[in-house]
Structures are given as structure tokens and as C-alpha cells.
Design a protein around this motif. Structure first.
Motif, mmCIF file in Angstrom:
data_model
loop_
_atom_site.group_PDB
_atom_site.id
_atom_site.type_symbol
_atom_site.label_atom_id
_atom_site.label_comp_id
_atom_site.label_asym_id
_atom_site.label_seq_id
_atom_site.Cartn_x
_atom_site.Cartn_y
_atom_site.Cartn_z
ATOM 1 N N MET A 257 22.371 41.454 41.286
ATOM 2 C CA MET A 257 23.182 40.912 40.148
ATOM 3 C C MET A 257 23.649 41.806 39.210
ATOM 4 O O MET A 257 24.665 41.951 38.636
ATOM 5 N N ARG A 258 22.542 42.703 38.939
ATOM 6 C CA ARG A 258 22.963 43.667 37.860
ATOM 7 C C ARG A 258 23.982 44.721 38.234
ATOM 8 O O ARG A 258 24.847 45.009 37.399
ATOM 9 N N ARG A 259 24.024 45.204 39.527
ATOM 10 C CA ARG A 259 24.856 46.023 39.966
ATOM 11 C C ARG A 259 26.362 45.452 39.984
ATOM 12 O O ARG A 259 27.522 46.236 39.760
ATOM 13 N N PHE A 260 26.416 43.948 40.497
ATOM 14 C CA PHE A 260 27.621 43.440 40.364
ATOM 15 C C PHE A 260 28.057 43.389 39.082
ATOM 16 O O PHE A 260 29.331 43.468 38.857
ATOM 17 N N GLY A 261 27.420 43.107 38.055
ATOM 18 C CA GLY A 261 27.649 43.175 36.541
ATOM 19 C C GLY A 261 28.356 44.417 36.272
ATOM 20 O O GLY A 261 29.402 44.437 35.586
ATOM 21 N N LYS A 262 27.723 45.453 36.716
ATOM 22 C CA LYS A 262 28.083 46.859 36.104
ATOM 23 C C LYS A 262 29.580 46.965 36.743
ATOM 24 O O LYS A 262 30.602 47.720 36.188
ATOM 25 N N GLU A 263 29.688 46.525 38.022
ATOM 26 C CA GLU A 263 30.930 46.682 38.680
ATOM 27 C C GLU A 263 31.954 45.947 38.021
ATOM 28 O O GLU A 263 33.149 46.502 37.954
ATOM 29 N N ILE A 264 31.858 44.803 37.436
ATOM 30 C CA ILE A 264 32.705 43.961 37.116
ATOM 31 C C ILE A 264 33.241 44.744 35.490
ATOM 32 O O ILE A 264 34.361 44.973 35.210
ATOM 33 N N VAL A 265 32.215 45.302 35.032
ATOM 34 C CA VAL A 265 32.474 45.994 33.552
ATOM 35 C C VAL A 265 33.452 47.101 33.891
ATOM 36 O O VAL A 265 34.320 47.499 33.447
ATOM 37 N N LYS A 266 33.048 48.010 35.011
ATOM 38 C CA LYS A 266 33.844 49.351 35.147
ATOM 39 C C LYS A 266 35.132 48.818 35.594
ATOM 40 O O LYS A 266 36.179 49.339 35.079
ATOM 41 N N PHE A 267 35.409 47.766 36.694
ATOM 42 C CA PHE A 267 36.525 47.080 37.023
ATOM 43 C C PHE A 267 37.408 46.935 35.730
ATOM 44 O O PHE A 267 38.715 47.181 35.462
ATOM 45 N N GLY A 268 36.788 46.193 34.994
ATOM 46 C CA GLY A 268 37.432 45.848 33.485
ATOM 47 C C GLY A 268 37.900 46.912 32.703
ATOM 48 O O GLY A 268 39.051 46.805 32.124
ATOM 49 N N ILE A 269 37.187 48.168 32.665
ATOM 50 C CA ILE A 269 37.653 49.218 31.979
ATOM 51 C C ILE A 269 38.720 49.801 32.598
ATOM 52 O O ILE A 269 39.947 50.051 31.841
ATOM 53 N N VAL A 270 38.768 50.141 33.761
ATOM 54 C CA VAL A 270 40.094 50.548 34.689
ATOM 55 C C VAL A 270 40.865 49.736 34.372
ATOM 56 O O VAL A 270 42.247 49.920 34.011
ATOM 57 N N GLY A 271 40.813 48.390 34.797
ATOM 58 C CA GLY A 271 41.768 47.354 34.712
ATOM 59 C C GLY A 271 42.461 47.058 33.310
ATOM 60 O O GLY A 271 43.711 47.061 33.026
ATOM 61 N N GLY A 272 41.574 47.133 32.434
ATOM 62 C CA GLY A 272 42.272 47.042 30.864
ATOM 63 C C GLY A 272 43.137 48.284 30.439
ATOM 64 O O GLY A 272 44.164 48.102 29.938
ATOM 65 N N SER A 273 42.705 49.334 30.899
ATOM 66 C CA SER A 273 43.791 50.662 30.700
ATOM 67 C C SER A 273 44.848 50.279 31.488
ATOM 68 O O SER A 273 46.212 50.623 31.113
ATOM 69 N N GLY A 274 44.781 50.101 32.728
ATOM 70 C CA GLY A 274 46.050 49.789 33.570
ATOM 71 C C GLY A 274 46.805 48.410 33.186
ATOM 72 O O GLY A 274 48.244 48.694 33.141
ATOM 73 N N VAL A 275 46.475 47.426 32.514
ATOM 74 C CA VAL A 275 46.959 46.574 31.643
ATOM 75 C C VAL A 275 47.840 47.153 30.679
ATOM 76 O O VAL A 275 48.986 46.777 30.252
ATOM 77 N N GLY A 276 47.125 47.962 29.785
ATOM 78 C CA GLY A 276 47.828 48.528 28.725
ATOM 79 C C GLY A 276 49.119 49.363 29.086
ATOM 80 O O GLY A 276 50.172 49.249 28.561
ATOM 81 N N VAL A 277 48.921 50.282 30.315
ATOM 82 C CA VAL A 277 50.070 50.890 30.836
ATOM 83 C C VAL A 277 51.216 50.056 31.244
ATOM 84 O O VAL A 277 52.330 50.221 31.125
ATOM 85 N N ASN A 278 50.836 48.819 31.889
ATOM 86 C CA ASN A 278 51.571 47.930 32.269
ATOM 87 C C ASN A 278 52.561 47.448 31.357
ATOM 88 O O ASN A 278 53.608 47.286 31.532
ATOM 89 N N PHE A 279 51.976 46.970 30.259
ATOM 90 C CA PHE A 279 52.471 46.316 29.250
ATOM 91 C C PHE A 279 53.433 47.477 28.383
ATOM 92 O O PHE A 279 54.560 46.909 28.069
ATOM 93 N N LEU A 280 52.792 48.512 28.230
ATOM 94 C CA LEU A 280 53.882 49.549 27.631
ATOM 95 C C LEU A 280 55.009 49.762 28.178
ATOM 96 O O LEU A 280 56.174 49.945 28.070
ATOM 97 N N VAL A 281 55.134 50.341 29.734
ATOM 98 C CA VAL A 281 56.017 50.440 30.597
ATOM 99 C C VAL A 281 57.180 49.194 30.578
ATOM 100 O O VAL A 281 58.193 49.377 30.318
ATOM 101 N N PHE A 282 56.425 47.920 30.754
ATOM 102 C CA PHE A 282 57.287 46.878 30.886
ATOM 103 C C PHE A 282 58.070 46.651 29.560
ATOM 104 O O PHE A 282 59.265 46.534 29.653
ATOM 105 N N ASN A 283 57.472 46.563 28.324
ATOM 106 C CA ASN A 283 58.402 46.552 27.104
ATOM 107 C C ASN A 283 59.247 47.537 26.987
ATOM 108 O O ASN A 283 60.199 47.345 26.444
#
Length: 136
Positions: free
Chosen positions: A1-27
Motif C-alpha cells: 500500500m505504501r508503494r502504491f501511495g508513492k506511485e500516486i504522488v509521483k504520478f500526481g507531480i508529473v501529471g500536475g506539471s503536464g496539466v500546467g503545460v496543457n493549460f498554458l498551451v491551451f490558453n
């Protein structure tokens, strides 16, 4: 469960930066350069996918099996499917529900990203960045 939690956090960090890029380019495209809404959302999502691949490969899933042609192909195939899901949801909100102003279009974009990200998380961890059974 701990490994899965770390995976979700890392996915969120990468995904969050991707969301920023997505919104920046979109706007920039839609509200800055006057591109069409669907062109803007597809291009923005595509640029974000390219930056996300690097983040997933070298940060979030660096402990998984080594990069291969199969992994790259699967990433971009499933990412393309994610862009299709995201674009369809965006189109529904933008055109179907009249979320076509600057604020409405960003809300539509945010909702479509959130829903498509759930799909991406599942397919990336299951088929693209598979755990190497020989490594722990």
C-alpha cells in the motif's frame, strides 16, 4: 500500500506539471492566438503528453522495466486514446453545455483533464510502465 501511495504522488507531480503545460498551451492558442477550441485542446494535450513521457519514464516509473520501443509505442497509443477521451469531454462541455467563454472553457478543460487522467493512470501503470518482476 505504501508503494502504491508513492506511485500516486509521483504520478500526481508529473501529471500536475503536464496539466500546467496543457493549460498554458491551451490558453495561449485559444485566447491568445485565436485558434479554434478543438485545435487548441488537442494541440495542448499533445504537447503535455510529450513532456509527461519524460517525467513518467525518468521520475515516476524509473524503477520499472527499461525503456523499449514497445513501451514508447504503448505510451503514445494510450496517450492518444486519452487525448480522444479528453477532447470528447471538452467538446461536450464547450459546445454542448455552452462553456465557451474564457472561464467556462478553462472549467471544461479542467474537467476533461481530470476524467481523462483517471483513464491514463490505469493504463500507464498496467500496460505501459509495467513492474519488472525481477526487480524490487
Amino acid at each position: 500500500m505504501r508503494r502504491f501511495g508513492k506511485e500516486i504522488v509521483k504520478f500526481g507531480i508529473v501529471g500536475g506539471s503536464g496539466v500546467g503545460v496543457n493549460f498554458l498551451v491551451f490558453n495561449l492558442l485559444l485566447h491568445g492566438l485565436g485558434a479554434g477550441p478543438m485545435t487548441s485542446t488537442v494541440l495542448a494535450s499533445s504537447v503535455a503528453i510529450c513532456t509527461n513521457y519524460l517525467g513518467f519514464r525518468f521520475f515516476a516509473y524509473r524503477d520499472r522495466s527499461a525503456r523499449s520501443k514497445r513501451q514508447i509505442v504503448l505510451f503514445f497509443v494510450f496517450s492518444g486514446a486519452g487525448v480522444a477521451v479528453e477532447s470528447a469531454l471538452f467538446s461536450l462541455a464547450y459546445h454542448g453545455f455552452g462553456m465557451d467563454g474564457p472561464i467556462g472553457s478553462n472549467i471544461a478543460k479542467a474537467l476533461s483533464i481530470v476524467l481523462a487522467s483517471a483513464f491514463r493512470f490505469l493504463v500507464y501503470r498496467t500496460w505501459v510502465f509495467q513492474r519488472d518482476v525481477h526487480r524490487r
